[in-house]
Design a protein around this motif. Structure first.
Motif, PDB file in Angstrom:
ATOM      1  N   ARG A  10       0.819  -1.219   0.000  1.00 52.68           N
ATOM      2  CA  ARG A  10       0.000   0.000   0.000  1.00 52.68           C
ATOM      3  C   ARG A  10       0.857   1.275   0.000  1.00 52.68           C
ATOM      4  NH1 ARG A  10      -3.177  -3.550  -0.686  1.00 52.68           N
ATOM      5  NH2 ARG A  10      -5.330  -3.700   0.090  1.00 52.68           N
TER       6      ARG A  10
ATOM      7  N   GLU B 181      -3.112   6.749   6.372  1.00 54.28           N
ATOM      8  CA  GLU B 181      -4.324   6.209   7.018  1.00 54.28           C
ATOM      9  C   GLU B 181      -4.812   4.955   6.304  1.00 54.28           C
ATOM     10  OE1 GLU B 181      -8.864   7.628   8.175  1.00 54.28           O
ATOM     11  OE2 GLU B 181      -7.394   9.103   7.471  1.00 54.28           O
ATOM     12  N   ASP B 182      -4.725   4.950   4.972  1.00 58.98           N
ATOM     13  CA  ASP B 182      -5.132   3.767   4.215  1.00 58.98           C
ATOM     14  C   ASP B 182      -4.209   2.587   4.504  1.00 58.98           C
ATOM     15  OD1 ASP B 182      -7.124   5.294   3.142  1.00 58.98           O
ATOM     16  OD2 ASP B 182      -6.142   5.608   1.199  1.00 58.98           O
TER      17      ASP B 182
ATOM     18  N   ASN C 111      -2.522   2.114   7.280  1.00 61.68           N
ATOM     19  CA  ASN C 111      -2.836   1.674   8.645  1.00 61.68           C
ATOM     20  C   ASN C 111      -4.103   0.826   8.657  1.00 61.68           C
ATOM     21  OD1 ASN C 111      -2.642   1.480  11.430  1.00 61.68           O
ATOM     22  ND2 ASN C 111      -3.851   3.335  11.769  1.00 61.68           N
ATOM     23  N   THR C 112      -5.118   1.235   7.906  1.00 56.51           N
ATOM     24  CA  THR C 112      -6.378   0.478   7.838  1.00 56.51           C
ATOM     25  C   THR C 112      -6.151  -0.901   7.237  1.00 56.51           C
ATOM     26  OG1 THR C 112      -7.636   2.528   7.606  1.00 56.51           O
ATOM     27  CG2 THR C 112      -8.729   0.480   6.947  1.00 56.51           C
ATOM     28  N   ALA C 113      -5.344  -0.961   6.179  1.00 53.62           N
ATOM     29  CA  ALA C 113      -5.055  -2.240   5.535  1.00 53.62           C
ATOM     30  C   ALA C 113      -4.336  -3.188   6.489  1.00 53.62           C
ATOM     31  CB  ALA C 113      -4.207  -2.013   4.281  1.00 53.62           C
TER      32      ALA C 113
ATOM     33  N   GLU D  39      -4.458  -3.094   9.816  1.00 50.58           N
ATOM     34  CA  GLU D  39      -5.394  -3.492  10.872  1.00 50.58           C
ATOM     35  C   GLU D  39      -6.339  -4.591  10.390  1.00 50.58           C
ATOM     36  OE1 GLU D  39      -7.459  -0.054  12.206  1.00 50.58           O
ATOM     37  OE2 GLU D  39      -5.786   0.692  13.426  1.00 50.58           O
ATOM     38  N   THR D  40      -6.827  -4.450   9.164  1.00 50.96           N
ATOM     39  CA  THR D  40      -7.725  -5.472   8.611  1.00 50.96           C
ATOM     40  C   THR D  40      -7.007  -6.806   8.465  1.00 50.96           C
ATOM     41  OG1 THR D  40      -8.930  -3.767   7.386  1.00 50.96           O
ATOM     42  CG2 THR D  40      -9.242  -6.056   6.683  1.00 50.96           C
TER      43      THR D  40
ATOM     44  N   LYS E 105      -6.553  -8.449  11.867  1.00 51.67           N
ATOM     45  CA  LYS E 105      -7.752  -9.132  12.377  1.00 51.67           C
ATOM     46  C   LYS E 105      -7.876 -10.531  11.781  1.00 51.67           C
ATOM     47  CE  LYS E 105     -10.380  -4.890  13.236  1.00 51.67           C
ATOM     48  NZ  LYS E 105     -11.564  -4.072  12.835  1.00 51.67           N
TER      49      LYS E 105
ATOM     50  N   GLU F 250       1.522  -6.210  16.648  1.00 49.25           N
ATOM     51  CA  GLU F 250       1.238  -4.787  16.856  1.00 49.25           C
ATOM     52  C   GLU F 250       2.524  -3.966  16.945  1.00 49.25           C
ATOM     53  OE1 GLU F 250      -1.122  -4.746  20.358  1.00 49.25           O
ATOM     54  OE2 GLU F 250      -3.006  -5.240  19.325  1.00 49.25           O
TER      55      GLU F 250
ATOM     56  N   SER G 104       4.070  -3.660  13.515  1.00 52.44           N
ATOM     57  CA  SER G 104       3.261  -2.792  12.660  1.00 52.44           C
ATOM     58  C   SER G 104       3.507  -1.325  12.991  1.00 52.44           C
ATOM     59  CB  SER G 104       1.770  -3.123  12.826  1.00 52.44           C
ATOM     60  OG  SER G 104       1.501  -4.450  12.440  1.00 52.44           O
TER      61      SER G 104
END
Length: 229
Positions: free
Chosen positions: A107, A113-114, A116-118, A120-121, A124, A215, A218
């Motif tokens: 990414r 922010e994108d 970070n979102t990727a 985090e997803t 999970k 974490e 990351s």
């Protein structure tokens, strides 16, 4: 006098010998069909719990292995613009941490922010894979003692039924089936429940360590992207 002493000694030795021959198998067989069915169910639950524990234990152990120089190599590749080499390095490491970093590298170029979102997803999904079937251990830990107590109730019902049909002539042998069912199923249920509970908590602790590791790496990767060029 001596012969009486020898006779009593012989009876004592015979009693001790009979006591020693009382095996777990005999207890289960003397518990009747109801007790045998419940013991069989508990045995299956125990086998499932042991299988899940060792399967998850080795999977989590493999997931926790991260090369100490991994992030240093990623830092060098990203700093020098060698994103393909960084991505190839992540693919060569079959660990959750490497897959998260690889997702972030793919990414790069998009807003932070994108990225970070990727991450985090993807994190999970990795946690879900780590915790796969672990909840079954928690279920067994709670269900096994309850199944054992069900056997206790069944055993007491059998004992009371025998008392009711005895017509006032109560013999301990007549109650033995019910009592064996009540005691053996309770003990078996508690043993299975305790084993499942301990193994479940051990896996949870090890999983938490891997999640913390993911974490931390990351955050280190995102900090790398925030560093001035």
């Amino acid at each position: 006098m001596i012969s009486l002493f020898q006779e009593n000694t012989g009876l004592l030795e015979e009693a001790v010998s009979e006591e020693k021959t009382l095996s777990i198998y005999k207890l289960i067989m003397d518990g009747g069909l109801g007790g045998q069915i419940i013991i069989a169910i508990l045995f299956v639950l125990l086998a499932v719990a042991i299988y899940i524990y060792f399967e998850r234990f080795f999977a989590i152990k493999a997931a926790s292995k991260v090369d100490k120089n991994f992030m240093n190599q990623i830092r060098d590749y990203v700093s020098n613009g060698k994103l393909e080499s960084a991505n190839a390095l992540c693919k060569s490491k079959d660990t959750p941490t490497a897959r998260l970093i690889g997702k972030g590298i793919s990414r790069i170029g998009k807003p932070l922010e994108d990225i970070n979102t990727a991450i985090e997803t993807a994190g999970k999904l990795e946690v879900y894979q780590l915790e796969k079937n672990v909840s079954v251990l928690a279920t067994i830990a709670g269900a096994a003692p309850m199944i054992g107590f069900l056997g206790t109730v069944i055993g007491m019902i059998v004992a009371i039924h025998e008392i009711a049909n005895a017509g006032g002539q109560i013999d301990i042998k007549m109650l033995s089936d019910g009592l064996y069912t009540a005691m053996t199923t309770t003990v078996a249920g508690l043993i299975v429940g305790i084993i499942a509970y301990i193994t479940y908590n051990h896996l949870v602790v090890r999983t938490d360590k891997v999640v913390y590791q993911m974490e931390a790496k990351s955050v280190e990767f995102l900090d790398l992207l925030n560093e001035p060029v």
